[in-house]
Write an enzyme that holds these catalytic residues in place. Sequence first.
Site, mmCIF file in Angstrom:
data_model
loop_
_atom_site.group_PDB
_atom_site.id
_atom_site.type_symbol
_atom_site.label_atom_id
_atom_site.label_comp_id
_atom_site.label_asym_id
_atom_site.label_seq_id
_atom_site.Cartn_x
_atom_site.Cartn_y
_atom_site.Cartn_z
ATOM 1 N N ILE A 138 0.875 -1.170 0.000
ATOM 2 C CA ILE A 138 0.000 0.000 0.000
ATOM 3 C C ILE A 138 0.911 1.218 0.000
ATOM 4 O O ILE A 138 2.069 1.148 0.435
ATOM 5 C CB ILE A 138 -0.984 0.024 1.200
ATOM 6 C CG1 ILE A 138 -0.251 -0.075 2.535
ATOM 7 C CG2 ILE A 138 -2.009 -1.079 1.082
ATOM 8 C CD1 ILE A 138 -1.186 0.012 3.737
ATOM 9 N N ASP A 139 0.420 2.332 -0.508
ATOM 10 C CA ASP A 139 1.246 3.519 -0.685
ATOM 11 C C ASP A 139 1.800 4.039 0.634
ATOM 12 O O ASP A 139 1.215 3.809 1.700
ATOM 13 C CB ASP A 139 0.434 4.637 -1.353
ATOM 14 C CG ASP A 139 -0.120 4.219 -2.706
ATOM 15 O OD1 ASP A 139 0.499 3.349 -3.349
ATOM 16 O OD2 ASP A 139 -1.166 4.758 -3.104
ATOM 17 N N LYS A 140 2.889 4.762 0.536
ATOM 18 C CA LYS A 140 3.547 5.331 1.717
ATOM 19 C C LYS A 140 2.568 6.092 2.608
ATOM 20 O O LYS A 140 2.542 5.907 3.827
ATOM 21 C CB LYS A 140 4.674 6.272 1.278
ATOM 22 C CG LYS A 140 5.345 7.023 2.422
ATOM 23 C CD LYS A 140 6.373 8.012 1.913
ATOM 24 C CE LYS A 140 6.964 8.816 3.053
ATOM 25 N NZ LYS A 140 7.941 9.834 2.568
ATOM 26 N N THR A 142 -0.705 5.940 2.638
ATOM 27 C CA THR A 142 -1.933 5.215 2.942
ATOM 28 C C THR A 142 -1.654 4.339 4.160
ATOM 29 O O THR A 142 -0.612 3.691 4.233
ATOM 30 C CB THR A 142 -2.366 4.329 1.758
ATOM 31 O OG1 THR A 142 -2.650 5.160 0.630
ATOM 32 C CG2 THR A 142 -3.610 3.514 2.098
ATOM 33 N N ARG A 239 -7.002 6.048 -5.559
ATOM 34 C CA ARG A 239 -6.678 7.469 -5.704
ATOM 35 C C ARG A 239 -6.926 7.937 -7.137
ATOM 36 O O ARG A 239 -7.489 9.021 -7.367
ATOM 37 C CB ARG A 239 -5.235 7.714 -5.290
ATOM 38 C CG ARG A 239 -4.959 7.341 -3.830
ATOM 39 C CD ARG A 239 -3.472 7.229 -3.547
ATOM 40 N NE ARG A 239 -2.793 8.495 -3.769
ATOM 41 C CZ ARG A 239 -1.476 8.610 -3.846
ATOM 42 N NH1 ARG A 239 -0.694 7.535 -3.742
ATOM 43 N NH2 ARG A 239 -0.923 9.793 -4.037
#
Length: 309
Positions: A138-140, A142, A239
């Site tokens: 998962i994104d930094k 998030t 996103r």
Amino acid sequence: MEEKIELIVEESDEGMRIDQYISDNISQLSRTYIKKLIDDSKITVNGKEVKASYKLQGKDEVLINLPEPESLEIEPQNIPIDIVYEDNHVLVVNKPQGMVVHPAPGNYKDTLVNALLYHIDKLSDINGVLRPGIVHRIDKDTSGLLVVAKSDLAHKSLSVQLKEHTITRKYTALVEGIIQEETGIVDAPIGRHVKDRKKMTVTDRNAKDAKTHFKILKRFSKYTLIECKLETGRTHQIRVHMSYIGHPVVGDLTYGLKRQKLYSKGQLLHASTIGFTHPETGEYVEFSCPIPEYFEKVLQELGGNSSTF
């Protein structure tokens, strides 16, 4: 041992430079590294060496010979992590906002992997030294749940489940504006942005199918709290999709508003639920965790909280 990757060029990709084509199809390879591979004769087209400027033809056979990664020592770090569940095969961890999942060139410290190596005795080594146990990311900025493989058995099983889209992944997000529908589906292919290679976008060019289901949890005066369920798992999918339909995630500095009025320290997006078939028992298991404190505080400022949905 070298890893071989074979790609067959589709007619829709005719005329593309080979370095751009490979970058679009293998996102973990940078354009600089791809050029080095071409210069080192590690990439061929129809069995012949080519230059980075080579323009592809339909049905060209591209062969990429990836050298064995250099040996690296990733340092275990005593960084606190929130372990939601653990057994001999899998680990479910609640990642905080601001933490990168695994090391990458130029960033070998302070990642989730550094923390895992300190706290966990054994992780799957299928993904190599940089990504031990990491099956998905998962994104930094998030927050939320990831499942980590401790055994190779678990890693292989979870990878198949991801590929077949059978892992349940639900996210809580606060988005800009008022969504009128109670439920909806965003079905739009996602590929790398032509001009900004760090961004993804909805496009038909070099894209992969992407589908996001959403439902309304609560409406505020200028914002909507939603739950998103991933049917596919493309980079930045939620996103990109929410921005595409005109409701970008609050705090998203990449795909959202340039001037954030409510929250500007990263997207208000939380991986709240993850479910999968356990690699050893064959039983379906599911885990959930509440939104983090900073997210809860924003909702309270808007006149609501997580107990209302």
